[in-house]
Write a protein that holds these residues in place. Structure first.
Motif, PDB file in Angstrom:
ATOM      1  N   ALA A 126      17.142  -8.213  -7.727  1.00  0.00           N
ATOM      2  CA  ALA A 126      16.321  -6.394  -6.992  1.00  0.00           C
ATOM      3  C   ALA A 126      15.454  -5.839  -7.677  1.00  0.00           C
ATOM      4  CB  ALA A 126      17.552  -6.110  -6.196  1.00  0.00           C
ATOM      5  N   ARG A 127      15.729  -5.528  -8.378  1.00  0.00           N
ATOM      6  CA  ARG A 127      15.202  -4.664  -9.121  1.00  0.00           C
ATOM      7  C   ARG A 127      13.946  -5.618  -9.707  1.00  0.00           C
ATOM      8  NH1 ARG A 127      13.781  -5.143 -14.349  1.00  0.00           N
ATOM      9  NH2 ARG A 127      15.263  -7.074 -14.973  1.00  0.00           N
ATOM     10  N   ALA A 128      13.460  -6.258 -10.580  1.00  0.00           N
ATOM     11  CA  ALA A 128      12.435  -7.295 -10.332  1.00  0.00           C
ATOM     12  C   ALA A 128      11.128  -7.313  -9.100  1.00  0.00           C
ATOM     13  CB  ALA A 128      12.804  -8.595 -11.547  1.00  0.00           C
ATOM     14  N   HIS A 129      12.203  -7.796  -7.921  1.00  0.00           N
ATOM     15  CA  HIS A 129      10.185  -7.790  -7.339  1.00  0.00           C
ATOM     16  C   HIS A 129      10.449  -6.372  -6.294  1.00  0.00           C
ATOM     17  CE1 HIS A 129      10.146 -11.925  -7.207  1.00  0.00           C
ATOM     18  NE2 HIS A 129      10.206 -12.257  -6.061  1.00  0.00           N
ATOM     19  N   ARG A 130      11.566  -5.410  -6.692  1.00  0.00           N
ATOM     20  CA  ARG A 130      11.078  -4.338  -6.060  1.00  0.00           C
ATOM     21  C   ARG A 130      10.066  -3.604  -7.063  1.00  0.00           C
ATOM     22  NH1 ARG A 130      16.312  -2.464  -4.530  1.00  0.00           N
ATOM     23  NH2 ARG A 130      15.245  -3.404  -2.393  1.00  0.00           N
ATOM     24  N   SER A 131       9.766  -3.567  -8.091  1.00  0.00           N
ATOM     25  CA  SER A 131       9.456  -3.233  -9.613  1.00  0.00           C
ATOM     26  C   SER A 131       7.859  -3.904  -9.346  1.00  0.00           C
ATOM     27  CB  SER A 131       9.198  -3.489 -10.565  1.00  0.00           C
ATOM     28  OG  SER A 131       8.703  -2.981 -11.589  1.00  0.00           O
ATOM     29  N   LEU A 132       7.919  -5.400  -8.733  1.00  0.00           N
ATOM     30  CA  LEU A 132       6.779  -5.613  -8.578  1.00  0.00           C
ATOM     31  C   LEU A 132       6.203  -5.696  -7.460  1.00  0.00           C
ATOM     32  CD1 LEU A 132       7.874  -9.275 -10.197  1.00  0.00           C
ATOM     33  CD2 LEU A 132       5.816  -7.943 -11.002  1.00  0.00           C
ATOM     34  N   ILE A 133       6.943  -5.660  -6.271  1.00  0.00           N
ATOM     35  CA  ILE A 133       5.821  -4.913  -4.421  1.00  0.00           C
ATOM     36  C   ILE A 133       5.424  -4.135  -4.855  1.00  0.00           C
ATOM     37  CG2 ILE A 133       6.541  -4.657  -2.805  1.00  0.00           C
ATOM     38  CD1 ILE A 133       9.004  -6.673  -2.721  1.00  0.00           C
ATOM     39  N   ARG A 134       6.445  -2.913  -5.712  1.00  0.00           N
ATOM     40  CA  ARG A 134       5.489  -1.158  -5.546  1.00  0.00           C
ATOM     41  C   ARG A 134       4.408  -1.808  -6.241  1.00  0.00           C
ATOM     42  NH1 ARG A 134       9.714   1.201  -7.517  1.00  0.00           N
ATOM     43  NH2 ARG A 134       9.921   0.903  -9.861  1.00  0.00           N
ATOM     44  N   GLY A 135       4.097  -2.574  -7.247  1.00  0.00           N
ATOM     45  CA  GLY A 135       2.538  -2.522  -7.817  1.00  0.00           C
ATOM     46  C   GLY A 135       2.036  -3.323  -6.745  1.00  0.00           C
ATOM     47  N   VAL A 136       1.959  -4.085  -6.270  1.00  0.00           N
ATOM     48  CA  VAL A 136       1.144  -5.178  -5.749  1.00  0.00           C
ATOM     49  C   VAL A 136       0.751  -4.217  -3.792  1.00  0.00           C
ATOM     50  CG1 VAL A 136       1.133  -6.741  -6.852  1.00  0.00           C
ATOM     51  CG2 VAL A 136       2.666  -6.258  -4.599  1.00  0.00           C
ATOM     52  N   ASP A 137       1.452  -3.136  -3.210  1.00  0.00           N
ATOM     53  CA  ASP A 137       2.005  -3.104  -2.018  1.00  0.00           C
ATOM     54  C   ASP A 137       0.851  -2.156  -1.665  1.00  0.00           C
ATOM     55  OD1 ASP A 137       2.402  -2.852   1.058  1.00  0.00           O
ATOM     56  OD2 ASP A 137       4.214  -0.352  -0.043  1.00  0.00           O
ATOM     57  N   ARG A 138       0.469  -1.014  -2.441  1.00  0.00           N
ATOM     58  CA  ARG A 138      -0.278  -0.207  -1.773  1.00  0.00           C
ATOM     59  C   ARG A 138      -2.508  -1.025  -2.063  1.00  0.00           C
ATOM     60  NH1 ARG A 138      -0.608   5.485  -2.163  1.00  0.00           N
ATOM     61  NH2 ARG A 138      -2.356   6.483  -1.563  1.00  0.00           N
ATOM     62  N   PRO A 139      -2.468  -1.904  -3.931  1.00  0.00           N
ATOM     63  CA  PRO A 139      -4.007  -2.491  -3.768  1.00  0.00           C
ATOM     64  C   PRO A 139      -3.806  -3.543  -2.889  1.00  0.00           C
ATOM     65  CG  PRO A 139      -2.995  -2.202  -5.579  1.00  0.00           C
ATOM     66  CD  PRO A 139      -1.869  -1.781  -4.419  1.00  0.00           C
ATOM     67  N   LEU A 140      -2.961  -4.520  -2.361  1.00  0.00           N
ATOM     68  CA  LEU A 140      -3.288  -5.678  -1.379  1.00  0.00           C
ATOM     69  C   LEU A 140      -3.710  -4.595   0.233  1.00  0.00           C
ATOM     70  CD1 LEU A 140       0.239  -8.007  -2.105  1.00  0.00           C
ATOM     71  CD2 LEU A 140      -2.621  -7.975  -2.759  1.00  0.00           C
ATOM     72  N   ALA A 141      -3.091  -3.809   0.518  1.00  0.00           N
ATOM     73  CA  ALA A 141      -3.343  -3.599   1.924  1.00  0.00           C
ATOM     74  C   ALA A 141      -4.369  -2.908   1.912  1.00  0.00           C
ATOM     75  CB  ALA A 141      -2.150  -2.486   2.042  1.00  0.00           C
ATOM     76  N   ALA A 142      -4.759  -2.113   0.208  1.00  0.00           N
ATOM     77  CA  ALA A 142      -6.390  -1.315   0.538  1.00  0.00           C
ATOM     78  C   ALA A 142      -7.157  -2.128   0.927  1.00  0.00           C
ATOM     79  CB  ALA A 142      -6.516  -0.469  -0.379  1.00  0.00           C
ATOM     80  N   LEU A 143      -6.931  -3.463  -0.215  1.00  0.00           N
ATOM     81  CA  LEU A 143      -8.695  -4.658   0.323  1.00  0.00           C
ATOM     82  C   LEU A 143      -8.040  -5.214   1.477  1.00  0.00           C
ATOM     83  CD1 LEU A 143     -10.205  -6.402  -1.703  1.00  0.00           C
ATOM     84  CD2 LEU A 143      -8.223  -8.012  -1.987  1.00  0.00           C
ATOM     85  N   VAL A 144      -7.451  -5.728   2.294  1.00  0.00           N
ATOM     86  CA  VAL A 144      -7.635  -5.919   3.404  1.00  0.00           C
ATOM     87  C   VAL A 144      -8.755  -4.732   3.876  1.00  0.00           C
ATOM     88  CG1 VAL A 144      -6.420  -6.767   5.258  1.00  0.00           C
ATOM     89  CG2 VAL A 144      -5.440  -6.792   3.593  1.00  0.00           C
ATOM     90  N   THR A 145      -7.953  -3.616   4.048  1.00  0.00           N
ATOM     91  CA  THR A 145      -8.794  -2.353   5.049  1.00  0.00           C
ATOM     92  C   THR A 145     -10.415  -2.045   4.247  1.00  0.00           C
ATOM     93  OG1 THR A 145      -5.943  -1.756   5.077  1.00  0.00           O
ATOM     94  CG2 THR A 145      -8.843  -0.148   5.277  1.00  0.00           C
ATOM     95  N   ASP A 146     -10.106  -2.115   3.770  1.00  0.00           N
ATOM     96  CA  ASP A 146     -11.903  -1.520   2.777  1.00  0.00           C
ATOM     97  C   ASP A 146     -12.591  -3.240   3.363  1.00  0.00           C
ATOM     98  OD1 ASP A 146     -13.430  -0.267   1.600  1.00  0.00           O
ATOM     99  OD2 ASP A 146     -12.910  -1.040  -0.319  1.00  0.00           O
ATOM    100  N   LEU A 147     -12.288  -4.761   2.879  1.00  0.00           N
ATOM    101  CA  LEU A 147     -12.766  -5.528   3.803  1.00  0.00           C
ATOM    102  C   LEU A 147     -13.421  -5.459   5.075  1.00  0.00           C
ATOM    103  CD1 LEU A 147     -11.446  -8.520   1.667  1.00  0.00           C
ATOM    104  CD2 LEU A 147     -13.924  -7.552   1.249  1.00  0.00           C
ATOM    105  N   LYS A 148     -12.183  -4.933   5.809  1.00  0.00           N
ATOM    106  CA  LYS A 148     -12.560  -4.809   7.405  1.00  0.00           C
ATOM    107  C   LYS A 148     -13.347  -4.062   7.656  1.00  0.00           C
ATOM    108  CE  LYS A 148      -9.756  -4.670  11.636  1.00  0.00           C
ATOM    109  NZ  LYS A 148      -8.959  -4.070  12.207  1.00  0.00           N
TER     110      LYS A 148
END
Length: 480
Positions: A345-367
């Protein structure tokens, strides 16, 4: 007497030749580099360059590929593949066979329900843990694939497998095969660029090595700390004319040596000479590429650049977009480690927090830039994770490695948008629908880029070799 091999005396080692991209090239060697090599008399024409554009085998759906490799193995059960049945079996004993256990397995294991809650995201109703706040906003652009299986539960061999198709190393990386088959749209930048972490992934640079392909096709890593490229500027007082003259002399000496070298040595020497010329051109093109100051502040904010949790991956995702925008064929970035043996819970939650915004941004920006349709994205780890945890005092503390079910999503580049393909069993132990091995995922990437694995071969060690090693099948279910 056996014929004596000539010493390799003129060119520096390949590690030095990679102009400081992760390996470091001293300023003495780089003082011979800058500006446009096409002005040099007798220089290779672009058509003679190993990275010159080549025709595809069939009409491509994508021109470039970005691989988002979450090193360590994300858990499908806690990200995109919910398993309600685990709530009924919570803390019941779970037995794994010996071949499925990683070196971290010990003691009694128990089924453990995911500590994450899930929701249906987008019009497509994709299953996503609620921690994915930003990625949920682009769910309708993603294709979640649940049928992939790896062949190893050990990080080094699994990373080698997902990166090269060979668990035991020595083969070319996928990006090397792609640039070998297609070349690059931009002759002033490498065709295959890697954005690593501070420490190399397990297995090291072999994860992006050229294997038995010519050295020109190996991945070029940008340094994760400090200047991405060492010694990019020439020493003070060295003019472009000085550098061009130095490089011309070096080229003449190397050409003379090349003509006398044994055939087995010529490929490596030619690659070294080509890397000098590429580095020369890069001094004119790379400073602008690396300078994010020219980006709109709203774009920087979109990627989370400058924010504590998201700055690292945000910069890498933005750089990946800038690279494919400028014609780089294959970009791979690393983020981890997702090896959550302790407190999922702690480990994956921290990792998701670090990648969630950049990954969505890459998809959005490319589109929004009209690049998503021609850029293939792949998000993956080297394997998935098991439905069992160790337990201390009645509290679950992590998940083990699992090769039989691993999470993958794709976007852009001709894949089905807003789709979920394949399935794992009700406990998340293994894939049970639309099941394919990693080599089929590799063939699918090649296919979408216009390459046929059976035609993309290279003669080595007495036979023609290919990425899949012995053939496979394109995963048609993920293609639009």
């Amino acid at each position: 007497m056996p014929r004596q091999r000539r010493p390799f005396a003129i060119a520096p080692t390949r590690r030095d030749v990679l102009f400081g991209l992760g390996a470091g090239l001293g300023s003495v060697a780089l003082s011979a580099l800058l500006a446009d090599d096409r002005a040099r008399a007798g220089a290779r024409s672009p058509a003679e360059s190993p990275l010159a554009e080549k025709p595809s085998h069939h009409a491509p759906r994508a021109k470039a590929c970005i691989v988002l490799l979450m090193e360590g193995g994300p858990s499908h059960i806690d990200t995109f593949d919910p398993k309600p049945r685990l709530h009924d079996l919570h803390l019941a004993e779970f037995v794994r066979s010996g071949e499925e256990q990683s070196a971290m397995s010990s003691g009694t294991r128990y089924y453990v329900a995911s500590p994450f809650t899930f929701r249906k995201a987008g019009a497509c109703g994709a299953d996503m843990a609620t921690d994915w706040e930003h990625l949920a906003g682009v769910a309708d652009e993603l294709c979640f694939y649940r049928g992939l299986q790896a062949e190893s539960v050990n990080h080094p061999t699994a990373l080698s497998h997902i990166n090269t198709g060979n668990r035991f190393g020595g083969d070319p990386a996928v990006g090397s095969w792609v640039t070998y088959g297609l070349g690059s749209e931009n002759q002033d930048l490498p065709g295959f660029v890697v954005l690593p972490q501070l420490s190399d992934p397990q297995g090291g640079p072999a994860n992006w090595g050229n294997g038995f392909l010519p050295a020109a096709y190996q991945g070029t890593p940008l340094r994760a700390e400090g200047s991405p490229i060492l010694d990019l500027s020439p020493p003070e007082g060295i003019t472009p004319e000085h550098q061009r003259a130095n490089l011309d002399l070096l080229a003449a000496l190397n050409q003379s040596h090349l003509e006398q070298a044994f055939p087995a040595d010529r490929d490596e020497l030619a690659a070294r000479v080509a890397s000098y010329e590429l580095a020369f051109r890069m001094q004119a093109t790379v400073p602008e590429l690396l300078d994010l100051a020219g980006e709109d502040p709203r774009t920087l904010d979109l990627y989370g650049v400058g924010q504590a949790d998201t700055d690292d991956l945000g910069r890498k995702c933005l750089m990946a977009r800038r690279l494919v925008e400028r014609g780089v064929r294959f970009v791979q970035l690393y983020h981890g480690t997702w090896d959550s043996h302790d407190d999922i819970a702690r480990a994956h939650r921290s990792l998701i927090r670090g990648v969630d915004r950049p990954l969505a941004a890459l998809v959005t920006d490319l589109k929004r830039r009209g690049l998503l349709d021609e850029t293939l994205l792949l998000w993956c780890g080297e394997f998935g994770r098991s439905p069992d945890n160790g337990v201390r005092g009645g509290v679950a503390y992590g998940r083990d490695h699992n090769a039989r079910a691993m999470p993958v999503w794709l976007a852009g580049g001709g894949v089905k948008a807003g789709a979920t393909v394949g399935a794992t069993d009700e406990l998340g132990v293994e894939a049970v629908a639309c099941v394919h091995p990693i080599r089929d995922l590799h063939l699918t990437l090649l296919h979408l880029l216009g390459l046929d694995d059976n035609a993309l071969t290279y003669a080595h060690a007495g036979r023609f070799k290919q990425l899949s090693q012995f053939g496979g099948a394109v995963i048609r279910d993920v293609i639009a």
